[in-house]
Scaffold this motif. Structure first.
Motif, PDB file in Angstrom:
ATOM      1  N   GLY B   1     -20.985  15.008 -13.918  1.00  0.00           N
ATOM      2  CA  GLY B   1     -22.050  14.194 -14.472  1.00  0.00           C
ATOM      3  C   GLY B   1     -21.570  13.366 -15.656  1.00  0.00           C
ATOM      4  N   ALA B   2     -22.484  12.589 -16.246  1.00  0.00           N
ATOM      5  CA  ALA B   2     -22.236  11.778 -17.435  1.00  0.00           C
ATOM      6  C   ALA B   2     -21.113  10.772 -17.224  1.00  0.00           C
ATOM      7  CB  ALA B   2     -21.949  12.656 -18.644  1.00  0.00           C
ATOM      8  N   VAL B   3     -21.287   9.934 -16.226  1.00  0.00           N
ATOM      9  CA  VAL B   3     -20.290   8.913 -15.927  1.00  0.00           C
ATOM     10  C   VAL B   3     -20.763   7.564 -16.442  1.00  0.00           C
ATOM     11  CG1 VAL B   3     -19.030   7.730 -14.103  1.00  0.00           C
ATOM     12  CG2 VAL B   3     -19.544  10.168 -13.880  1.00  0.00           C
ATOM     13  N   VAL B   4     -19.838   6.865 -17.097  1.00  0.00           N
ATOM     14  CA  VAL B   4     -20.111   5.520 -17.604  1.00  0.00           C
ATOM     15  C   VAL B   4     -19.108   4.563 -16.978  1.00  0.00           C
ATOM     16  CG1 VAL B   4     -20.183   4.058 -19.664  1.00  0.00           C
ATOM     17  CG2 VAL B   4     -21.030   6.416 -19.764  1.00  0.00           C
ATOM     18  N   SER B   5     -19.610   3.472 -16.443  1.00  0.00           N
ATOM     19  CA  SER B   5     -18.717   2.485 -15.828  1.00  0.00           C
ATOM     20  C   SER B   5     -18.734   1.195 -16.626  1.00  0.00           C
ATOM     21  CB  SER B   5     -19.129   2.209 -14.381  1.00  0.00           C
ATOM     22  OG  SER B   5     -20.351   1.481 -14.344  1.00  0.00           O
ATOM     23  N   GLN B   6     -17.668   0.443 -16.499  1.00  0.00           N
ATOM     24  CA  GLN B   6     -17.579  -0.864 -17.130  1.00  0.00           C
ATOM     25  C   GLN B   6     -17.075  -1.864 -16.109  1.00  0.00           C
ATOM     26  OE1 GLN B   6     -15.880   0.459 -21.360  1.00  0.00           O
ATOM     27  NE2 GLN B   6     -15.921  -1.774 -21.165  1.00  0.00           N
ATOM     28  N   HIS B   7     -17.563  -3.083 -16.234  1.00  0.00           N
ATOM     29  CA  HIS B   7     -17.111  -4.144 -15.332  1.00  0.00           C
ATOM     30  C   HIS B   7     -17.053  -5.465 -16.073  1.00  0.00           C
ATOM     31  CE1 HIS B   7     -16.555  -6.360 -11.605  1.00  0.00           C
ATOM     32  NE2 HIS B   7     -17.417  -7.221 -12.074  1.00  0.00           N
ATOM     33  N   PRO B   8     -15.986  -6.223 -15.964  1.00  0.00           N
ATOM     34  CA  PRO B   8     -14.785  -5.932 -15.182  1.00  0.00           C
ATOM     35  C   PRO B   8     -13.833  -5.001 -15.952  1.00  0.00           C
ATOM     36  CG  PRO B   8     -14.553  -8.043 -16.256  1.00  0.00           C
ATOM     37  CD  PRO B   8     -15.933  -7.539 -16.609  1.00  0.00           C
ATOM     38  N   SER B   9     -12.821  -4.517 -15.276  1.00  0.00           N
ATOM     39  CA  SER B   9     -11.828  -3.692 -15.950  1.00  0.00           C
ATOM     40  C   SER B   9     -10.813  -4.567 -16.686  1.00  0.00           C
ATOM     41  CB  SER B   9     -11.115  -2.784 -14.958  1.00  0.00           C
ATOM     42  OG  SER B   9     -10.505  -3.556 -13.939  1.00  0.00           O
ATOM     43  N   ARG B  10     -10.552  -5.727 -16.114  1.00  0.00           N
ATOM     44  CA  ARG B  10      -9.653  -6.692 -16.767  1.00  0.00           C
ATOM     45  C   ARG B  10     -10.221  -8.078 -16.574  1.00  0.00           C
ATOM     46  NH1 ARG B  10      -4.293  -5.189 -17.718  1.00  0.00           N
ATOM     47  NH2 ARG B  10      -3.778  -3.091 -17.022  1.00  0.00           N
ATOM     48  N   VAL B  11     -10.073  -8.910 -17.597  1.00  0.00           N
ATOM     49  CA  VAL B  11     -10.508 -10.299 -17.468  1.00  0.00           C
ATOM     50  C   VAL B  11      -9.603 -11.185 -18.305  1.00  0.00           C
ATOM     51  CG1 VAL B  11     -12.266 -10.001 -19.277  1.00  0.00           C
ATOM     52  CG2 VAL B  11     -12.471 -11.891 -17.656  1.00  0.00           C
ATOM     53  N   ILE B  12      -9.242 -12.312 -17.713  1.00  0.00           N
ATOM     54  CA  ILE B  12      -8.470 -13.330 -18.427  1.00  0.00           C
ATOM     55  C   ILE B  12      -9.333 -14.582 -18.478  1.00  0.00           C
ATOM     56  CG2 ILE B  12      -6.371 -14.725 -18.462  1.00  0.00           C
ATOM     57  CD1 ILE B  12      -5.042 -12.513 -16.772  1.00  0.00           C
ATOM     58  N   CYS B  13      -9.494 -15.131 -19.657  1.00  0.00           N
ATOM     59  CA  CYS B  13     -10.300 -16.342 -19.764  1.00  0.00           C
ATOM     60  C   CYS B  13      -9.602 -17.336 -20.683  1.00  0.00           C
ATOM     61  CB  CYS B  13     -11.703 -16.025 -20.279  1.00  0.00           C
ATOM     62  SG  CYS B  13     -11.764 -15.553 -22.002  1.00  0.00           S
ATOM     63  N   LYS B  14     -10.063 -18.562 -20.592  1.00  0.00           N
ATOM     64  CA  LYS B  14      -9.483 -19.613 -21.425  1.00  0.00           C
ATOM     65  C   LYS B  14     -10.216 -19.685 -22.759  1.00  0.00           C
ATOM     66  CE  LYS B  14      -7.597 -22.479 -17.761  1.00  0.00           C
ATOM     67  NZ  LYS B  14      -7.502 -23.821 -17.155  1.00  0.00           N
ATOM     68  N   SER B  15      -9.498 -20.096 -23.754  1.00  0.00           N
ATOM     69  CA  SER B  15     -10.060 -20.239 -25.092  1.00  0.00           C
ATOM     70  C   SER B  15     -11.279 -21.153 -25.049  1.00  0.00           C
ATOM     71  CB  SER B  15      -8.989 -20.816 -26.015  1.00  0.00           C
ATOM     72  OG  SER B  15      -9.387 -20.740 -27.349  1.00  0.00           O
ATOM     73  N   GLY B  16     -12.336 -20.734 -25.698  1.00  0.00           N
ATOM     74  CA  GLY B  16     -13.557 -21.530 -25.761  1.00  0.00           C
ATOM     75  C   GLY B  16     -14.617 -21.131 -24.751  1.00  0.00           C
TER      76      GLY B  16
END
Lengths: 112, 116
Positions: B1-16
């Motif tokens: 029990g007590a599971v926490v998920s996050q999305h996305p695991s990795r992200v690359i974005c451009k400045s701005g």
């Protein structure tokens, strides 16, 4: 202000016992937690002390002395998989609820 | 029990540009969620605390207009990094607490943000 100090690095051999210390300065102290974090992973909860004394959970034990603002995590029968970073964290209760302030972290290396 | 998920695991974005990170409690209702950031080989630094249905409480030094937090339901909180810059590149981790006053916090697996 608040501060939690831990040794930056500890090395021990498989099967040994290791103690990771944590000294803290904070106001509004409610308890001390310990978390394990492998590289790139989520912190996982290990132990919590609200009162003075020793808490034992399997191979891990944690100790707290509130009068000395000091606690430690004791790991017994070390295994290679115990190589990770370990953080102490002070729990404070504020108007907004619980907050954790994390220590500087200790990198544990377990060697053969 | 007590599971926490996050999305996305990795992200690359451009400045701005802006990036949204989701944090979900999968098998419990989270009255309170927390957002942390962690630089390499460093500790976790609390950015803000969010309670369902109310405004987030930001830690000193964290720009609330840059890091927008929404806790719309008891199982979902989002962190939006607006107008991201390379110095915002970090590991962002959320945690959730099952009830007000609980000492337990369950952590998500984190999101690695890289801003180019």
């Amino acid at each position: 202000g608040q501060s939690l100090e831990q040794p930056s690095e500890v090395t021990a051999v498989e099967g040994a016992i290791v103690q990771i210390n944590c000294t803290y300065q904070t106001s509004g102290f409610y308890g001390l937690s310990w978390y394990q974090q492998h590289d790139g992973g989520a912190p996982t909860f290990l132990s919590y002390n609200a009162l003075d004394g020793l808490e034992e959970t399997g191979r891990f034990s944690s100790f707290l002395s509130r009068s000395d603002s000091y606690g430690y995590l004791l790991l017994q029968e070390l295994q290679m998989k115990d190589s990770a970073s370990y953080f102490c964290a002070v729990r404070k209760v504020t108007g907004g609820g619980n907050k954790l302030t994390f220590g500087t972290g200790t990198q544990l290396k377990v060697e053969l | 029990g007590a599971v926490v998920s996050q999305h996305p695991s990795r992200v690359i974005c451009k400045s701005g540009t802006s990036v949204k990170i989701e944090c979900r409690s999968l098998d419990f209702q989270a009255t309170t969620m927390f957002w942390y950031r962690q630089f390499p080989k460093q500790s976790l630094m609390l950015m803000a605390t969010s309670n369902e249905g109310s405004k987030a409480t930001y830690e000193q030094g964290v720009e609330k207009d840059k890091f927008l937090i929404n806790h719309a339901s008891l199982t979902l909180s989002t962190l939006t990094v607006t107008s991201a810059h390379p110095e915002d590149s970090s590991f962002y981790i959320c945690s959730a607490s099952p009830r007000t006053g609980a000492y337990e916090q369950y952590f998500g697996p984190g999101t690695r943000l890289t801003v180019t």
